[in-house]
Design an enzyme around this catalytic site. Structure first.
Site, PDB file in Angstrom:
ATOM      1  N   HIS A 399       0.809  -1.227   0.000  1.00  0.00           N
ATOM      2  CA  HIS A 399       0.000   0.000   0.000  1.00  0.00           C
ATOM      3  C   HIS A 399       0.839   1.271   0.000  1.00  0.00           C
ATOM      4  O   HIS A 399       0.314   2.356  -0.229  1.00  0.00           O
ATOM      5  CB  HIS A 399      -0.971  -0.002   1.177  1.00  0.00           C
ATOM      6  CG  HIS A 399      -0.390   0.442   2.484  1.00  0.00           C
ATOM      7  ND1 HIS A 399       0.790  -0.025   2.982  1.00  0.00           N
ATOM      8  CD2 HIS A 399      -0.863   1.322   3.399  1.00  0.00           C
ATOM      9  CE1 HIS A 399       1.028   0.543   4.156  1.00  0.00           C
ATOM     10  NE2 HIS A 399       0.042   1.362   4.429  1.00  0.00           N
ATOM     11  N   GLY A 400       2.106   1.164   0.281  1.00  0.00           N
ATOM     12  CA  GLY A 400       2.935   2.372   0.319  1.00  0.00           C
ATOM     13  C   GLY A 400       4.365   1.968   0.507  1.00  0.00           C
ATOM     14  O   GLY A 400       4.731   0.815   0.266  1.00  0.00           O
TER      15      GLY A 400
END
Lengths: 476, 154
Positions: A399-400
Site C-alpha cells: 500500500h505504500g
C-alpha cells in the site's frame, strides 16, 4: 529480520511452515534487503495471525510490511465462516478504509509550475488538514446515518462530487451491508464536524507529475501521460473509524474467550463471523468504509473547486479510489473451488486482476489501478492488478513505502523546517500546520518505495504502470 | 529459530525518578509511558505523554472536563483512560495538560484541564487515533514505583 527465519521459495517469496498453534504457513513477499530491513515483530505478528481460527491459505505480508499491532501493517488474511472463521477489529485497524484516490487533471507540469505557489497556498486554505482543523460540513444524526449508508453516493447526491466518479470507486462508492445503527453515538459524535477533513500523520493531498511511464498500453488505458499532472489524496474514515476500532477492539478482547478463541496477542482480538459481535462489527465497519469513501469524495470535490479557480476548464477525472484497511467478503478460488471468504487487508491494497467482475467496464480487461503512496519527497507509483495476485495473496498488493524509522528517530535526525526548505529547492512545495509533523513524516523515515513496488511486481502481486513525482504536498 | 515476544520493560526510567513520562519508539506509531508513586499517578503522567505526542507548546488549563471509564483489569483500564482523553480531545477540539485520576476497583474517574487547540500556537504534529494493547504494561517495580505503557496509533 534474519532471513534464516524463513524458507526462501523464490527471490521474493519467504515462507514459514506451520509450527505450534499455527494453522497455516506465513508467507512474506519481499526481496532480501527488504526482509533484512523489517522489524523482527513482523515475523512474530505474521505467525500469530496464522494461529487464528478459520484462516485459509496462509497469513501473508506485503513487501512494505512493518510492525503494527496484532496484524503487521501490510498483513493480509482470509477467513472462511464455514470453518469457524473470524473477523478481527485489530485486523482492520483503527483507520478503517484508509485509502487513496488519484484524479487526472489533464494539465501539464508547465501549466502547474506557473501557479505552483498560489495553488499550494489555496489547497492548504481549502483542504482542512491536521489536528484541530474543522470542516464547513456539520452533520445532524439523520444526515450522519444517510452518509454511513450511502458513502460516496451520498456525497455526490449532496453536490460534493460527480456521478461519474462512482464507478471508479471501490464498491461503486457505496459499501453494501453497512448498518449505521451499529455505530455508537460516540463514534458519530466524533465525526460530526470531520467530513471533508484530511487528518494528520501520513495522510496527505499531493499534486504529482507523471515522471515515468513503465507500461505504455496500461498507462494509455488509465489516461496517464508523461509530464501530466495528477492529484492524489490519502485519507480514511477519520474519528468515526477510529472510535469504532477502539470500541470493538475492547469488546472483542473481552468476548474472545467466551467464543472459545485463545488469542496469541490481545491486539488480535476477534469474534466468529457468525457471532452477534462479529455481525455488529461488520455492520459498523462497513458504515465506516462508507464514511471514508464519502470523505475522500468530498476532499476530491474541494480539490476540484481549487483547481477550477486556477484552471476553469480542468475537470479532475477520477482514475480510481481504493482502500487499504478493510475486511471484505470476496469470492476466491482455493484448492480449485470458488469460496466466499472474509479477506482482511491491513495496510494492503486490493489488487484485482484483469477480468474481475467488480471492475468498471473501462478497466475490466486491464485490471484494477493499484495506487501506492509515497512520502512527500519521494515517488509514488500506479500499478495494475495482476491475474497471478489471486493465488499469491487473495488479490492484494502493498500500500505504500512503509515506515523504516520511528517518529522518535525521525525527529532526532531531521528538522521539519530544513525538510520543507530542501524539498522547495527541489521543486516540491510542502504545506503543513506543523514543522514537527513534517519531520516525523520525513521522506527518509520511509522505506525505498521503488524497491517495495519492484518486489511487489516480481512477486506477481501487481505490475508497475507509472511513477509519480510530487510537486505540492498538503500534510495534516 | 522462533522469535520470542519482546517483554523488555517499555518504561525503564520508571526505576530512577518519580513521577514522569516518556515516549518510546515504534515503527509506525508511538509508545508512551508514565510512572509515579501510585497507579493513578502513572496514569496521570501518561496523559502528559499523550499531549506531548501532539504538541511541544504549552497548554493552558482553562477548562475542565470529567471522564469516567471502566475495564475488567488495570491494563485494559489504562487503554480506556487514554481512549477517554483521545475522545474528549477529538470532539471538543481541545488539548489537555492537567490530569487527575481516581481509581476504585474497575472504575476510573478523571478530570482533564486544558484549552481549545490553537493550530498556530500549538502546531499539532499528529493525531492520536486510539490506544492499543501493543506493548501494554501496567506494573509496580521492586522499588514500589508504578508504570503504565502502551503504543498509541497516530
Amino acid at each position: 529480520m534474519d532471513p534464516a527465519l524463513f524458507t526462501r521459495v523464490d527471490p521474493t517469496t519467504w515462507r514459514v511452515e506451520p509450527t505450534g498453534r499455527m494453522r497455516v504457513p506465513a508467507i512474506i513477499y519481499a526481496d532480501e534487503d527488504l526482509i533484512r530491513g523489517m522489524d523482527d515483530k513482523v515475523f512474530a505478528q505474521a505467525t500469530n495471525v496464522a494461529m487464528l481460527p478459520g484462516i485459509i491459505g496462509a497469513s501473508y505480508a506485503m513487501p512494505d510490511a512493518h510492525w503494527g499491532y496484532g496484524f503487521p501493517i501490510g498483513g493480509v488474511a482470509a477467513f472462511d465462516p464455514a470453518q469457524g472463521g473470524i473477523v478481527s477489529a485489530g485486523g482492520v485497524g483503527f483507520d478503517i478504509s484508509c485509502g487513496v484516490r488519484t484524479m487526472l487533471t489533464g494539465l501539464s507540469v508547465s501549466d502547474i509550475m506557473n501557479v505552483q505557489k498560489s495553488l499550494a497556498d489555496s489547497l492548504f486554505q481549502n483542504i482542512p488538514a491536521g489536528v484541530g482543523s474543522k470542516s464547513a460540513i456539520r452533520l445532524d444524526l439523520i444526515e450522519m446515518d444517510l452518509m454511513l449508508a450511502g458513502g460516496a453516493r451520498w456525497a455526490v447526491e449532496r453536490g460534493w462530487g460527480e456521478w461519474r466518479d462512482l464507478e471508479r470507486i471501490e464498491e461503486r462508492g457505496t459499501m453494501a451491508g453497512a448498518k449505521p445503527e451499529m455505530v455508537s453515538e460516540r463514534a458519530k459524535e466524533r465525526q460530526r464536524r470531520e467530513m471533508g477533513t484530511l487528518g494528520s500523520g501520513n495522510h496527505y493531498l499531493e499534486v504529482q507529475a507523471v515522471a515515468e511511464i513503465l507500461d505504455a498500453s496500461v498507462a494509455d488505458a488509465f489516461g496517464l501521460l508523461k509530464d501530466q499532472v495528477v492529484v492524489t489524496i490519502h485519507c480514511g474514515s477519520r474519528g468515526l473509524g477510529h472510535q469504532i476500532g477502539t470500541e470493538f477492539l475492547k469488546e472483542m478482547v473481552m468476548t474472545a474467550k467466551e467464543s472459545g478463541i485463545e488469542l496469541p496477542d490481545r491486539e488480535l482480538a476477534c469474534a466468529p463471523i457468525h457471532s452477534e459481535v462479529g455481525q455488529r462489527y461488520l455492520g459498523a465497519m462497513r458504515a465506516a468504509i462508507n464514511c471514508a469513501l464519502a470523505n475522500r469524495e468530498i476532499l476530491g470535490h474541494n480539490a476540484r473547486r481549487v483547481f477550477g479557480h486556477f484552471f476553469p476548464d480542468c475537470a479532475l477525472r477520477l482514475l480510481f479510489d481504493v482502500s487499504h484497511n478493510t475486511c471484505k467478503v470476496e469470492m476466491h478460488v482455493v484448492d480449485g473451488k470458488r469460496r466466499e471468504l472474509f479477506v482482511h487487508r491491513k495496510g494492503a491494497t486490493r489488487a484485482f486482476g484483469p477480468g474481475h467482475e467488480s471492475l468498471p467496464k473501462a478497466l475490466r480487461s486491464i485490471g484494477q489501478p493499484v495506487l501506492i503512496g509515497g512520502s512527500m519527497g519521494t515517488s509514488s507509483y500506479i500499478l495494475v492488478g495482476e491475474a497471478t495476485s489471486e493465488a499469491k495473496a487473495f488479490s492484494s498488493a502493498c500500500h505504500g513505502a512503509g515506515r523504516a524509522l520511528s517518529r522518535h528517530e525521525a525527529l532526532r535526525r531531521w528538522s521539519g523546517r530544513k525538510i520543507v526548505d530542501d524539498l522547495a529547492a527541489n521543486g516540491i512545495l510542502i504545506r503543513s500546520p506543523s514543522t514537527r509533523g513534517v519531520a516525523e513524516e520525513a521522506p527518509g523515515a520511509y522505506k525505498d518505495v521503488t524497491a517495495v513496488v519492484a518486489a511487489a511486481e516480481q512477486a506477481g502481486l501487481a505490475r508497475r504502470v507509472a511513477r509519480l513525482k510530487p510537486l505540492i504536498c498538503i500534510k495534516g | 529459530m522462533r522469535h520470542k515476544e519482546d517483554r523488555r520493560d517499555p518504561c525503564p526510567k520508571a526505576l530512577v525518578s518519580v513521577p514522569g513520562w516518556e515516549h518510546f519508539p515504534h515503527d509506525a506509531d508511538l509508545g508512551l509511558c508514565g510512572w509515579g508513586a501510585t497507579v493513578a499517578e502513572a496514569f496521570e503522567q501518561a496523559g502528559h505523554a499523550l499531549t506531548a505526542a501532539i504538541t511541544d507548546a504549552a497548554v493552558i488549563p482553562r477548562t475542565s472536563v470529567e471522564v469516567r471509564c471502566e475495564a475488567p483489569d488495570i491494563e485494559l483500564l489504562f487503554v480506556e483512560w487514554l481512549n477517554a482523553i483521545i475522545y474528549e480531545m477529538a470532539v471538543r477540539h481541545m488539548l489537555f495538560d492537567s490530569f487527575a485520576v481516581h481509581i476504585e476497583g474497575e472504575r476510573l474517574e478523571g478530570k482533564l484541564q486544558g484549552e481549545p487547540i490553537d493550530v498556530r500556537r500549538h502546531a499539532p504534529a499528529c493525531e492520536p487515533k486510539g490506544a492499543t494493547y501493543t506493548a501494554l504494561k501496567v506494573a509496580k517495580s521492586p522499588n514500589g514505583i508504578w508504570s503504565a505503557a502502551c503504543i498509541v496509533d497516530v
